[in-house]
Design an enzyme around this catalytic site. Sequence first.
Site, short mmCIF file in Angstrom:
data_model
loop_
_atom_site.label_atom_id
_atom_site.label_comp_id
_atom_site.label_asym_id
_atom_site.label_seq_id
_atom_site.Cartn_x
_atom_site.Cartn_y
_atom_site.Cartn_z
N CYS A 1 -0.35 0.77 1.03
CA CYS A 1 -0.71 0.09 2.25
C CYS A 1 -1.94 -0.83 1.85
CB CYS A 1 -1.12 1.12 3.13
SG CYS A 1 -1.98 0.73 4.76
N CYS B 1 -5.12 0.25 4.30
CA CYS B 1 -5.56 1.39 4.01
C CYS B 1 -6.29 1.23 2.89
CB CYS B 1 -4.46 2.52 3.45
SG CYS B 1 -3.32 2.72 4.84
#
Length: 200
Positions: free
Chosen positions: A83, A86
């Site tokens: 991600c 993230c």
Amino acid sequence: MSPNSHNSTSDSTSKNSEAKTATQVRNLLIVLAAIALAISIFFGVRTQTPSSSLTEMAKASTPLETALVNGKPTLMEFYANWCGSCQAMAKDLSEIKQKYAEPMNFVMLNVDNDKWLPEVSKYRVDGIPHFVYLNNKGNAVGETIGEAPRSIMEANLEALIVGKALPHVQATGQVSNFTPPTGPVKTSSSDPRAHGSQVQ
């Protein structure tokens, strides 16, 4: 000295000079290639750092079972190593976790780990990072989805610690889409989310 011997000395000096110049050019090209290789290796290693830091942060996070019963408020993050959002927040979150380590729990749940499917379903995770704020009794009192500025995260945590309403809930920033699996998950090695036993 005859004119012929003068010409041959001149030719010899000229050839030596050309050979010396060619050697210098070759050495310069080798040095430049080495520098370029070193730079590419450096940036290659740098691009791998976020996912490894996410893994390290997850290993250091409070286990969910502990966080739900130890009487402290909790920030629960659903994340994945692939991600980008993230990874973009990893540095700020690492610093936030150090700052608030004493009064709070920080829990990280990797959405690629089937163990967390009940939580993924319970909190309706369909984009990551997905943050759930739990009070000191383990009840969800707010959530934010996607990248959020550090100031918003800290304002929410400050309110959570003292038991006040969170000022920034239901905020949505840039996310990495995630579709929770609906049945038993089988991952192949070609699946970019297949992390084998490394998944936290």
